[in-house]
Scaffold this motif. Structure first.
Motif, PDB file in Angstrom:
ATOM      1  N   GLU A  39       0.828  -1.205   0.000  1.00 39.86           N
ATOM      2  CA  GLU A  39       0.000   0.000   0.000  1.00 39.86           C
ATOM      3  C   GLU A  39       0.863   1.257   0.000  1.00 39.86           C
ATOM      4  O   GLU A  39       0.594   2.210  -0.740  1.00 39.86           O
ATOM      5  CB  GLU A  39      -0.933  -0.009   1.210  1.00 39.86           C
ATOM      6  CG  GLU A  39      -1.947   1.115   1.206  1.00 39.86           C
ATOM      7  CD  GLU A  39      -2.980   0.977   2.313  1.00 39.86           C
ATOM      8  OE1 GLU A  39      -4.078   1.506   2.133  1.00 39.86           O
ATOM      9  OE2 GLU A  39      -2.672   0.348   3.342  1.00 39.86           O
ATOM     10  N   GLU A  40       1.930   1.267   0.798  1.00 37.31           N
ATOM     11  CA  GLU A  40       2.829   2.424   0.842  1.00 37.31           C
ATOM     12  C   GLU A  40       3.511   2.666  -0.498  1.00 37.31           C
ATOM     13  O   GLU A  40       3.801   3.798  -0.861  1.00 37.31           O
ATOM     14  CB  GLU A  40       3.890   2.231   1.932  1.00 37.31           C
ATOM     15  CG  GLU A  40       3.361   2.422   3.327  1.00 37.31           C
ATOM     16  CD  GLU A  40       4.398   2.111   4.399  1.00 37.31           C
ATOM     17  OE1 GLU A  40       5.514   1.646   4.053  1.00 37.31           O
ATOM     18  OE2 GLU A  40       4.093   2.332   5.582  1.00 37.31           O
ATOM     19  N   LYS A  41       3.770   1.607  -1.255  1.00 34.85           N
ATOM     20  CA  LYS A  41       4.433   1.720  -2.558  1.00 34.85           C
ATOM     21  C   LYS A  41       3.447   2.007  -3.684  1.00 34.85           C
ATOM     22  O   LYS A  41       3.832   2.106  -4.842  1.00 34.85           O
ATOM     23  CB  LYS A  41       5.190   0.427  -2.870  1.00 34.85           C
ATOM     24  CG  LYS A  41       6.363   0.183  -1.946  1.00 34.85           C
ATOM     25  CD  LYS A  41       6.986  -1.172  -2.230  1.00 34.85           C
ATOM     26  CE  LYS A  41       8.077  -1.485  -1.223  1.00 34.85           C
ATOM     27  NZ  LYS A  41       8.582  -2.866  -1.394  1.00 34.85           N
ATOM     28  N   GLY A  42       2.167   2.105  -3.357  1.00 30.61           N
ATOM     29  CA  GLY A  42       1.154   2.358  -4.371  1.00 30.61           C
ATOM     30  C   GLY A  42       0.794   1.124  -5.177  1.00 30.61           C
ATOM     31  O   GLY A  42       0.221   1.222  -6.254  1.00 30.61           O
ATOM     32  N   LEU A  43       1.108  -0.043  -4.653  1.00 30.18           N
ATOM     33  CA  LEU A  43       0.845  -1.294  -5.368  1.00 30.18           C
ATOM     34  C   LEU A  43      -0.450  -1.966  -4.931  1.00 30.18           C
ATOM     35  O   LEU A  43      -0.870  -2.950  -5.518  1.00 30.18           O
ATOM     36  CB  LEU A  43       2.007  -2.279  -5.142  1.00 30.18           C
ATOM     37  CG  LEU A  43       3.366  -1.790  -5.602  1.00 30.18           C
ATOM     38  CD1 LEU A  43       4.447  -2.764  -5.171  1.00 30.18           C
ATOM     39  CD2 LEU A  43       3.385  -1.591  -7.104  1.00 30.18           C
ATOM     40  N   PHE A  44      -1.058  -1.438  -3.906  1.00 36.22           N
ATOM     41  CA  PHE A  44      -2.269  -2.027  -3.349  1.00 36.22           C
ATOM     42  C   PHE A  44      -3.434  -1.147  -3.755  1.00 36.22           C
ATOM     43  O   PHE A  44      -3.469   0.031  -3.446  1.00 36.22           O
ATOM     44  CB  PHE A  44      -2.145  -2.095  -1.827  1.00 36.22           C
ATOM     45  CG  PHE A  44      -3.173  -2.963  -1.172  1.00 36.22           C
ATOM     46  CD1 PHE A  44      -2.964  -4.321  -1.033  1.00 36.22           C
ATOM     47  CD2 PHE A  44      -4.347  -2.426  -0.688  1.00 36.22           C
ATOM     48  CE1 PHE A  44      -3.911  -5.125  -0.418  1.00 36.22           C
ATOM     49  CE2 PHE A  44      -5.297  -3.214  -0.068  1.00 36.22           C
ATOM     50  CZ  PHE A  44      -5.072  -4.568   0.062  1.00 36.22           C
ATOM     51  N   VAL A  45      -4.372  -1.696  -4.489  1.00 36.39           N
ATOM     52  CA  VAL A  45      -5.486  -0.922  -5.016  1.00 36.39           C
ATOM     53  C   VAL A  45      -6.759  -1.297  -4.271  1.00 36.39           C
ATOM     54  O   VAL A  45      -7.099  -2.470  -4.162  1.00 36.39           O
ATOM     55  CB  VAL A  45      -5.669  -1.198  -6.527  1.00 36.39           C
ATOM     56  CG1 VAL A  45      -6.838  -0.405  -7.076  1.00 36.39           C
ATOM     57  CG2 VAL A  45      -4.394  -0.870  -7.274  1.00 36.39           C
ATOM     58  N   HIS A  46      -7.471  -0.295  -3.769  1.00 35.52           N
ATOM     59  CA  HIS A  46      -8.759  -0.507  -3.114  1.00 35.52           C
ATOM     60  C   HIS A  46      -9.845  -0.265  -4.162  1.00 35.52           C
ATOM     61  O   HIS A  46     -10.064   0.862  -4.589  1.00 35.52           O
ATOM     62  CB  HIS A  46      -8.953   0.457  -1.939  1.00 35.52           C
ATOM     63  CG  HIS A  46      -7.974   0.261  -0.847  1.00 35.52           C
ATOM     64  ND1 HIS A  46      -8.173  -0.630   0.176  1.00 35.52           N
ATOM     65  CD2 HIS A  46      -6.767   0.824  -0.613  1.00 35.52           C
ATOM     66  CE1 HIS A  46      -7.141  -0.607   0.994  1.00 35.52           C
ATOM     67  NE2 HIS A  46      -6.268   0.269   0.533  1.00 35.52           N
ATOM     68  N   LEU A  47     -10.471  -1.320  -4.605  1.00 33.28           N
ATOM     69  CA  LEU A  47     -11.503  -1.199  -5.622  1.00 33.28           C
ATOM     70  C   LEU A  47     -12.864  -0.966  -4.965  1.00 33.28           C
ATOM     71  O   LEU A  47     -13.171  -1.580  -3.949  1.00 33.28           O
ATOM     72  CB  LEU A  47     -11.561  -2.474  -6.471  1.00 33.28           C
ATOM     73  CG  LEU A  47     -10.282  -2.839  -7.224  1.00 33.28           C
ATOM     74  CD1 LEU A  47     -10.460  -4.166  -7.943  1.00 33.28           C
ATOM     75  CD2 LEU A  47      -9.894  -1.747  -8.195  1.00 33.28           C
ATOM     76  N   PRO A  48     -13.694  -0.103  -5.552  1.00 37.17           N
ATOM     77  CA  PRO A  48     -15.012   0.160  -4.976  1.00 37.17           C
ATOM     78  C   PRO A  48     -16.027  -0.930  -5.278  1.00 37.17           C
ATOM     79  O   PRO A  48     -17.125  -0.925  -4.727  1.00 37.17           O
ATOM     80  CB  PRO A  48     -15.419   1.480  -5.639  1.00 37.17           C
ATOM     81  CG  PRO A  48     -14.731   1.454  -6.960  1.00 37.17           C
ATOM     82  CD  PRO A  48     -13.418   0.747  -6.712  1.00 37.17           C
ATOM     83  N   CYS A  49     -15.676  -1.846  -6.202  1.00 37.50           N
ATOM     84  CA  CYS A  49     -16.619  -2.859  -6.643  1.00 37.50           C
ATOM     85  C   CYS A  49     -15.856  -4.076  -7.131  1.00 37.50           C
ATOM     86  O   CYS A  49     -14.624  -4.074  -7.165  1.00 37.50           O
ATOM     87  CB  CYS A  49     -17.483  -2.296  -7.766  1.00 37.50           C
ATOM     88  SG  CYS A  49     -16.493  -1.671  -9.148  1.00 37.50           S
ATOM     89  N   LYS A  50     -16.606  -5.099  -7.522  1.00 41.68           N
ATOM     90  CA  LYS A  50     -15.972  -6.295  -8.067  1.00 41.68           C
ATOM     91  C   LYS A  50     -16.717  -6.726  -9.329  1.00 41.68           C
ATOM     92  O   LYS A  50     -17.843  -6.274  -9.593  1.00 41.68           O
ATOM     93  CB  LYS A  50     -15.955  -7.417  -7.036  1.00 41.68           C
ATOM     94  CG  LYS A  50     -17.319  -7.938  -6.636  1.00 41.68           C
ATOM     95  CD  LYS A  50     -17.196  -9.000  -5.560  1.00 41.68           C
ATOM     96  CE  LYS A  50     -18.516  -9.583  -5.164  1.00 41.68           C
ATOM     97  NZ  LYS A  50     -19.539  -8.675  -4.744  1.00 41.68           N
ATOM     98  N   VAL A  51     -16.081  -7.572 -10.102  1.00 41.45           N
ATOM     99  CA  VAL A  51     -16.712  -8.121 -11.302  1.00 41.45           C
ATOM    100  C   VAL A  51     -17.979  -8.859 -10.881  1.00 41.45           C
ATOM    101  O   VAL A  51     -17.987  -9.594  -9.891  1.00 41.45           O
ATOM    102  CB  VAL A  51     -15.737  -9.070 -12.036  1.00 41.45           C
ATOM    103  CG1 VAL A  51     -16.433  -9.825 -13.141  1.00 41.45           C
ATOM    104  CG2 VAL A  51     -14.542  -8.292 -12.562  1.00 41.45           C
TER     105      VAL A  51
END
Length: 114
Positions: A39-51
Protein backbone atom coordinates in the motif's frame (compact mmCIF):
# COMPACT_ATOMS: atom_id res chain seq x y z
CA UNK A 1 -4.55 -17.22 -0.45
CA UNK A 2 -4.22 -18.70 2.99
CA UNK A 3 -6.29 -16.94 5.61
CA UNK A 4 -5.06 -16.56 9.20
CA UNK A 5 -7.94 -14.51 10.60
CA UNK A 6 -11.68 -14.86 11.12
CA UNK A 7 -14.29 -12.29 12.03
CA UNK A 8 -15.12 -12.24 15.70
CA UNK A 9 -18.50 -13.73 16.57
CA UNK A 10 -18.57 -11.64 19.75
CA UNK A 11 -17.42 -8.16 18.69
CA UNK A 12 -18.74 -6.93 15.35
CA UNK A 13 -16.09 -5.61 12.97
CA UNK A 14 -13.14 -7.19 14.78
CA UNK A 15 -10.92 -10.03 13.68
CA UNK A 16 -9.02 -12.72 15.52
CA UNK A 17 -6.28 -15.15 14.51
CA UNK A 18 -7.77 -18.60 14.18
CA UNK A 19 -6.49 -20.92 15.46
CA UNK A 20 -4.47 -18.60 17.68
CA UNK A 21 -1.17 -20.43 17.61
CA UNK A 22 2.13 -18.57 17.84
CA UNK A 23 2.95 -19.62 14.28
CA UNK A 24 -0.39 -18.32 12.91
CA UNK A 25 -0.01 -15.02 14.80
CA UNK A 26 3.45 -14.51 13.29
CA UNK A 27 2.16 -15.38 9.80
CA UNK A 28 -0.79 -12.99 10.18
CA UNK A 29 1.48 -10.14 11.28
CA UNK A 30 3.89 -10.79 8.40
CA UNK A 31 1.04 -10.92 5.89
CA UNK A 32 -0.38 -7.64 7.19
CA UNK A 33 3.09 -6.12 6.94
CA UNK A 34 3.39 -7.17 3.28
CA UNK A 35 0.00 -5.60 2.52
CA UNK A 36 1.03 -2.38 4.28
CA UNK A 37 4.33 -2.31 2.35
CA UNK A 38 2.44 -2.76 -0.93
CA UNK A 39 0.00 0.00 0.00
CA UNK A 40 2.83 2.42 0.84
CA UNK A 41 4.43 1.72 -2.56
CA UNK A 42 1.15 2.36 -4.37
CA UNK A 43 0.84 -1.29 -5.37
CA UNK A 44 -2.27 -2.03 -3.35
CA UNK A 45 -5.49 -0.92 -5.02
CA UNK A 46 -8.76 -0.51 -3.11
CA UNK A 47 -11.50 -1.20 -5.62
CA UNK A 48 -15.01 0.16 -4.98
CA UNK A 49 -16.62 -2.86 -6.64
CA UNK A 50 -15.97 -6.29 -8.07
CA UNK A 51 -16.71 -8.12 -11.30
CA UNK A 52 -20.34 -9.22 -11.30
CA UNK A 53 -21.61 -6.23 -9.30
CA UNK A 54 -24.29 -4.04 -10.83
CA UNK A 55 -23.35 -0.45 -11.56
CA UNK A 56 -26.06 2.19 -11.80
CA UNK A 57 -25.23 4.97 -14.27
CA UNK A 58 -26.96 8.31 -14.50
CA UNK A 59 -27.54 9.21 -18.14
CA UNK A 60 -29.95 11.74 -19.62
CA UNK A 61 -32.01 11.92 -16.44
CA UNK A 62 -32.36 8.16 -16.10
CA UNK A 63 -30.71 5.46 -14.01
CA UNK A 64 -29.36 2.63 -16.13
CA UNK A 65 -28.21 -0.61 -14.44
CA UNK A 66 -25.37 -2.56 -16.02
CA UNK A 67 -23.28 -5.51 -14.85
CA UNK A 68 -19.52 -5.01 -14.37
CA UNK A 69 -17.81 -7.51 -16.68
CA UNK A 70 -14.17 -6.60 -16.07
CA UNK A 71 -11.96 -4.18 -14.15
CA UNK A 72 -8.60 -3.31 -15.67
CA UNK A 73 -5.73 -0.85 -15.45
CA UNK A 74 -5.55 0.95 -18.79
CA UNK A 75 -2.28 2.68 -17.87
CA UNK A 76 -3.99 5.91 -16.91
CA UNK A 77 -6.14 4.49 -14.13
CA UNK A 78 -8.54 1.68 -13.40
CA UNK A 79 -11.69 1.25 -15.43
CA UNK A 80 -14.83 -0.85 -15.20
CA UNK A 81 -16.07 -2.43 -18.42
CA UNK A 82 -19.86 -2.69 -18.33
CA UNK A 83 -22.14 -5.12 -20.14
CA UNK A 84 -23.78 -2.26 -22.04
CA UNK A 85 -20.44 -1.57 -23.75
CA UNK A 86 -19.41 1.48 -21.78
CA UNK A 87 -16.09 1.87 -20.00
CA UNK A 88 -16.17 3.90 -16.79
CA UNK A 89 -13.27 5.21 -14.74
CA UNK A 90 -13.38 3.95 -11.16
CA UNK A 91 -12.88 7.63 -10.21
CA UNK A 92 -16.44 8.22 -11.46
CA UNK A 93 -17.96 5.85 -8.91
CA UNK A 94 -19.97 7.97 -6.52
CA UNK A 95 -20.25 10.79 -9.11
CA UNK A 96 -21.93 9.43 -12.24
CA UNK A 97 -21.86 5.71 -11.47
CA UNK A 98 -23.19 4.15 -8.26
CA UNK A 99 -23.27 0.76 -6.60
CA UNK A 100 -26.83 0.96 -5.28
CA UNK A 101 -30.02 2.17 -6.92
CA UNK A 102 -30.73 4.27 -3.82
CA UNK A 103 -27.47 6.24 -4.09
CA UNK A 104 -28.05 6.74 -7.83
CA UNK A 105 -31.58 7.98 -7.16
CA UNK A 106 -30.32 10.42 -4.50
CA UNK A 107 -27.70 11.79 -6.90
CA UNK A 108 -30.27 12.13 -9.68
CA UNK A 109 -32.64 14.04 -7.37
CA UNK A 110 -29.80 16.33 -6.28
CA UNK A 111 -28.94 17.08 -9.92
CA UNK A 112 -32.55 17.79 -10.81
CA UNK A 113 -32.90 20.24 -7.90
CA UNK A 114 -29.81 22.21 -8.98
Amino acid sequence: MERYTTKSAVIRGEYRVSPATTENCIEAINKLGRYEDAEEKGLFVHLPCKVGDTAYKISTGMILPSCILMIADKGNGYFAFLEDGTVVSLCDFGKTVFLTPKSAQQALKARESE
